[in-house]
Design a protein around this motif. Structure first.
Motif, PDB file in Angstrom:
ATOM      1  N   ARG A  50       0.837  -1.294  -0.148  1.00  0.00           N
ATOM      2  CA  ARG A  50       0.099  -0.076  -0.032  1.00  0.00           C
ATOM      3  C   ARG A  50       0.965   1.160   0.053  1.00  0.00           C
ATOM      4  O   ARG A  50       0.452   2.466  -0.372  1.00  0.00           O
ATOM      5  N   GLU A  53       3.337   1.087  -4.790  1.00  0.00           N
ATOM      6  CA  GLU A  53       3.295   1.507  -6.178  1.00  0.00           C
ATOM      7  C   GLU A  53       2.293   2.821  -6.110  1.00  0.00           C
ATOM      8  O   GLU A  53       2.301   3.818  -6.872  1.00  0.00           O
ATOM      9  N   PRO A  54       1.262   2.673  -5.117  1.00  0.00           N
ATOM     10  CA  PRO A  54       0.475   3.954  -5.206  1.00  0.00           C
ATOM     11  C   PRO A  54       1.269   5.389  -5.101  1.00  0.00           C
ATOM     12  O   PRO A  54       0.837   6.259  -5.590  1.00  0.00           O
ATOM     13  N   PHE A  57       3.127   6.000  -8.353  1.00  0.00           N
ATOM     14  CA  PHE A  57       2.404   6.527  -9.545  1.00  0.00           C
ATOM     15  C   PHE A  57       2.201   8.166  -9.369  1.00  0.00           C
ATOM     16  O   PHE A  57       2.329   8.834 -10.372  1.00  0.00           O
ATOM     17  N   ILE A 210      -1.160   7.388   0.644  1.00  0.00           N
ATOM     18  CA  ILE A 210      -1.382   8.456  -0.052  1.00  0.00           C
ATOM     19  C   ILE A 210      -2.838   8.954   0.288  1.00  0.00           C
ATOM     20  O   ILE A 210      -3.241  10.142  -0.187  1.00  0.00           O
TER      21      ILE A 210
END
Lengths: 348, 348, 348, 348
Positions: A50, A53-54, A57, A210
C-alpha cells in the motif's frame, strides 16, 4: 516506461524495481529526470504494497523516475542490513544515471513508518546521501525503532550538518508511531540548520499512505487535509530540485541554509555571535556594530530590556538581518560581506 | 452584516470591531454562528492592518462572526495590558453571545506575530480561554517576546492541560520570528497532550498574512503552499467546532485528547503506566496484562529487545491500543473500560 | 473597510452597498483596486441575501472593492428598471472611482439566477458595460426570463461584439434554470468571438451560491467541485484584469480575441477567408498562399479530402495559424503582418 | 502492477497495454477495480506518448486498472478501423474482466484530440459502449475530423439516447481544435438528456495533456486552472461509478437522467408535456393539474405573462418539479407517481 525488477540481494530477498520514463521525442521539454526511491513501511517485518506503487504513481505522473526498494525485513532486518540495501540501491542508481537519464544530484527518498526510519537513516547517516527526503509518519526515536527491530538506531541524534532537506508529514493522533517521532526529528533539523517543511495533520490513523480512497476504507477517520502531502511534496521537490523547463531543470527556488556559520568562508549571512568569535571578523565588525546597535536601540527604545536578552538576540541574528533592522544601506552590507568572504572559517 | 467599532479602553486606544452576520431567513441552515477574534501583529508597537480585515473576510465567508481586536501597543503595551484587553473582549463577546447569535463555547482566536503571542497567551494563561487558537508565525519564546515588549512573558512554559486546540503555521525561513518559536511551542503541546495541527512551509518572509497577491508584493519569495493555511484552518475549525448543519452545528470530528490520564475517572484510554500506579486499577489489569503481553511478545518475537524498552513502550501505550496490538476481543476491552470508569483519578 | 448603503432609488427601494478597502500604508503594494458589483438572484421577486454578502467576502479577501446592488424587484421589476438600476450604479462607481481608488476599466459584475440575467444584460446591452462578467446559473433564455418577469428580454440574442469577457458556472441538474440557459449563451459567445471560461458541474441544486457549508444545508446533494467557481473566478479575474503587483496591477494574461477580423486594421491574426475578401490583402497573400497550401497539402496528404472541406478549413484559420501548420518562417509571417496592418478594415 | 503489451492487430500496429493492479492483501478495501482506456491523440497520424502514460499514472494512483490503446493511424486510419480497434479492446477487457478483477460495467474511456474523437465515437456509436467518457479538447465536428482523416465521421450528430455520461474539457483559445468542437457536442448532450460535466478554461494551447510541468515547456501560456481536469475527472468518476468502499464500490452519487421521458414506464419524473400526450396519464393528471396551475399562477402572479410561455414552461417541467413549485404535499406526488408507474411508455 520501462519497469524492471533488479535483485539486489537474493538471500535477503532485496529488490529494486525501476520505473524509467522516456526523454526527448514527445517529452522534448525533458532531457534528464530527477528520481525518487520509495521505501515502504511494515515495522521491519514486511514491505507494505500500500506504500509502494500508489506512491510511485504520484511521482511518475510528476515526471520522476521512480524506484521501489524492498529491503531486508523480518529475520534479515538486523542492522545495518536495511541501510546497506539502501546504499547499494543508491550506488546502483547513480552509477546507471546516464543510461537512465537521471540527474545524479537530484535523487530523493520517500519512506513510511519503518520505511521512514530507513529513509531518515539514509538522510542522516548513509555514505550515499540522498538529495532530499520525504518522511511519512516515520519512526525516528530509539525505543520505537528497537520495538520494530531491536538493532535499529535512534535517528534524532543522528541528524548532522550534511543531512539533506526533509519534508515530514504525519497525523497528530497516530497511535502506532507517536507524534514525538516527528516533532523531535524536526527539532533536531532546526538545531542543525537543515532545510525542511512539515505538516502535522490534526487526526488520522497510522499507515494512511497517499490518503486516497484507493488505499483507505470508507469509514476511516482521517482529516480531509491528510492527503495533501502528496501534491505538497511534489511542489516542494520542485523548489529543492528545480522544475522541468526547456530541456534542463529550472533553478531551485531557495537556498537551504538560513545562516552560513558552517560554510568554508565567513559572510554577512553568518550570525553576529559566530563572527565575533573570529578575531579578523571582529576587527571588521566592531566599528560598524557600534553604530548599528545604537541605531537599533534608538528605533526600538530598548532601554528597559535586559541587556543580556538583547545581546543574545543580536548574537543569534545574521549580520545581514541586523543591518536590515537598523536600516543600514545595502552597499555597506555588501562591502562588509566582501571583506568577510576573504576570511576562512577556522572551525571547519 | 453589522459592523461596529466598540471602544474597550479609550485611554489605551483599544477597540473591538464586530462583524455580525444574520441568521435564519435565507440562512435557514444557521441559527447561531461560531466566532473568531482576529489579533493583528506589529511587534507590540502597532496593529497591522494587513493582518486584520483580509483575515476577517476569510472567516466571514466561512460563516463566522468575526471580531478584530486592536489591543494596547507602544507605550501602553506593558504586560498584562494586552492580555487584559483580550480578557475584556472575550468577556464582552460571551456576555452578548445571545444577542449576536454566537455559540459561547465556539469562539476561536487567531493571531499573527506579536498578535500570535497574545493569542497564545489567551490559549494558555487567560481566565477566559478561547475554544481554539490559530497561531501565525507567533512569537512564543521569552527572549523574542521581551525584544518586542520587555514585560511580555514566555509562552512555551505556559502551556497547561487546559490549553485549547491549536493550529500553527509559519515559514521555516522566517528571519524575524525564528522557527523555534513554532517548534518549541509544538513540543510543549505534545508534552501536555493538547490537540493541534501544524504547517511549517519551506520558505517565505515574516508577516505574509493570508499570502494572497492582495497582501504581498509580486516579487516576494514565498512557497506557493504558504497561503494554504487559510482554507486549512477553516477546515480544521470545522473539525474542532463542528460544521453548519441543519440549524445547529454538526458534531465535532474528533476527541482532542489522545490519552485520558488527566480525566476525572480512569478508563481504557489511559496509559498502562498511569493505570498501574493506581492500586485498584492494578488489581483489575494484572491478570489481563499477563495474557496480553504474552500474546504481543509472541506476535512480535521481542525476545531480543531489551526488557526496559518494552516496558517503557507498554507503559506509554493506552490499554485500548495495547489490546488492539494483541488482538484482544472488543468485549473484553469494553468490560475492563467499564470497571476502570468507576475508579476516581486520585491525581486530580 | 468603509461600508455605506447608498440609496439609488427610494421609490423602487434600490440600493448600492459599498465596501471600500484602504490603499497604501500596510497595503503598499496597492495604489488602486479593481471592483466588482454583486447582483443577487431571486426571480426578480426579491434579492437573496445568500447571494449577497457571502459572495462579497470572497472578493474582498481577494483585494477587490465590492458593491452589492439591490435592484428593482416585484412590482418595480418592469423592464428596463433593473437595467437602469445597474446603469445608475455603474455610472456612480465610475464617477467616484478616483475618490474610491478604483480602476475605472477594471469593474466586473457577478450575478446569480435572475441576478445573472441582470448581469448578463449589463454585459450585452448596457450603455455602461462592465469589464468582465461572472454569471452563476443565470437566466438567459426568453421564456424563462419572462416567467420571472414578463417584460424581461432574451439575452442569448443580445450577445454582441462589445460583450465583455464572461465566466459562467452552473450545475447540469439545475431544475429551476435549465442548463440550456448556460449552453446557449456560451454558443452565442463563441459565435461572437468573445472571451469566456465556463464550468458546468455534474449535479447540484439551483441557488447554491458560494457552495460552502455556510450557505447550504448538510444533506444537499451537490458535486464537491461546485464550490470551485469561487477561487477559479478570482484567478480568472487576475488574468483579465491583471494581478496586484508593485503599486499598479500587472499586465493581463491573455488577449481576449482569438481572431482580429473585427479590428480597425487587418493583420496576420485575421482569418484567411476574411483577408481574401479585401482586394489589397488578396494581392499580398496570393503568392504566399500558393506555396503555403502546397506545403500543407504535401505534409498532410490531403489528396483524398474533399476540396470544399479544406477550403472551408483554411478560410476559417488565421494567417498566423496556417503559417504555423505549414512551417513558414516567423520572419515571413511578421513581414506579411506588417503589410496587412497598413490596410484599413473596410467592414467597420 | 502487471504491465503487458497485447497486440490487437499486428498488421495495423494496434496494441493494448494493460496496467493491472492487485486486489486484496494490503488492498483489502478493494475486491475489484473500475478501469479506464486511455486513447492518445495525434491527428490520426500517430499516437502521442505525452497523452499516454502521464495520463495512465493519474488513474493508476486513483486505484483504476488502466489500458492504453494505440490504434490504427496514418495509412491504417481509414474508418472504421480505429473504432474497430476500440471495439476489440473493450470486448477483450470485458471478456477478461474476472481474471483482471475489473467491474465489467465500470469501464471508462479517455481520449485527447483525435483520440478524443475516437473516445467520443466509442461513447456515441460503438456496439460496446463505455460506461463513461472523458473527452479532452476532442475533435467532434465533421470538417475537422475529415481534415485529420478523410473518412472519419461527424460526432455531434451521433449523440444518441444511449450515449454514456461525458466529462469534457478544453481551452477556449485552442487554435487547432476550435472550441465549437466542445460546445456543439455539449449542446447535443443537453438535447439528448445525457449526463455530463464540462470545463472550458480561458486560455491554453492545444495538446496540453495533464497540464503539468512534466508535459509542458515552462513558457507555455496556459491558465493555471487547465490542469484541474485531472483531479476533477477522478472525482467525477467517483460520482458516476461509486468510490472504493469496504470491498465493493459505494453507490454512485447521482442519477444520470434529469427527466424520465425515455424510460419504460411513466413517472412523476416525466415532463408534463410528455405525460399529457398519453391518454391514461392525462386522465390521472387533469384534475390535479387544474388545482396546481391555479396555485402556481396565484403564487407567481403570472396574469401578465403570455399564456403560451407558461404553457411551454409547464410542458417542459416534470410533474415532480411543478408540484414542488406549487407546494403540493409529497404524499400526493408519491401517489400520482405510483399510478403513473403502471402505465407503459408507448413511445418506446
Amino acid at each position: 516506461m520501462d519497469r524492471e525488477v533488479i535483485v539486489l540481494n537474493e538471500e535477503r530477498n532485496v529488490t529494486l524495481t525501476s520505473y524509467i520514463q522516456p526523454v526527448g521525442g514527445k517529452f522534448d521539454n525533458i532531457s534528464k529526470r530527477p528520481a525518487i526511491i520509495v521505501i515502504p513501511g511494515g515495522a521491519y517485518q514486511y514491505c507494505s504494497d500500500r506504500e509502494a506503487e500508489p506512491v510511485a504513481f504520484a511521482y511518475l505522473k510528476a515526471g520522476y523516475n521512480v524506484f521501489i526498494l524492498r529491503y531486508s525485513v523480518g529475520v534479515h532486518a538486523t542492522w545495518p542490513n536495511p541501510l546497506s540495501d539502501y546504499e547499494q540501491a543508491m550506488e546502483l542508481i547513480r552509477s546507471r544515471a546516464d543510461e537512465w537519464n537521471i540527474y545524479k544530484d537530484k535523487i530523493a527518498v520517500i519512506g513510511f513508518s519503518a520505511g521512514g526510519h530507513l529513509a531518515a537513516s539514509a538522510a542522516t547517516m548513509s555514505k550515499n546521501r540522498p538529495n532530499a527526503a520525504i518522511l511519512g509518519y516515520a519512526v525516528t526515536l530509539e525505543y520505537l525503532a528497537k520495538i520494530c527491530e531491536h538493532t535499529a538506531p535512534d535517528l534524532v541524534s543522528a541528524v548532522d550538518k550534511d543531512t539533506c532537506p526533509c519534508f515530514l508529514f504525519s497525523t497528530r493522533t497516530d497511535r502506532t508511531v507517536p507524534i514525538e517521532n516527528t516533532t523531535k526529528f524536526i527539532s533536531a533539523l532546526v538545531e542543525h540548520n537543515i532545510a525542511f517543511e512539515s505538516h502535522i495533520y490534526s487526526f488520522g490513523p497510522h499507515g494512511f499512505s497517499i490518503g486516497d480512497s484507493s488505499v483507505l476504507k470508507q469509514d476511516v477517520e482521517i482529516s480531509n487535509r491528510a492527503k495533501n502531502w502528496v501534491s505538497d511534496s511534489i511542489e516542494w521537490l520542485k523548489e529543492v530540485f528545480g522544475d522541468f523547463g526547456d530541456g534542463d531543470l529550472t533553478k531551485p527556488k531557495y537556498r537551504p541554509r538560513l545562516v552560513d556559520d558552517g560554510e568554508e568562508y565567513l559572510s554577512a549571512d553568518c550570525t553576529i555571535g559566530y563572527l565575533m568569535k573570529n578575531q579578523d571578523a571582529r576587527n571588521i565588525l566592531l566599528p560598524f556594530m557600534k553604530n548599528t546597535m545604537e541605531a537599533i536601540e534608538d528605533i526600538r527604545k530598548w532601554e528597559k530590556v535586559d541587556k543580556s536578552i538583547i545581546e543574545s538576540f543580536v548574537s543569534k541574528t545574521t549580520l545581514r538581518n541586523l543591518s536590515g533592522m537598523a536600516g543600514v544601506a545595502d552597499e555597506i552590507v555588501e562591502d562588509l560581506d566582501k571583506q568577510l568572504r576573504q576570511i576562512k572559517n577556522q572551525d571547519l
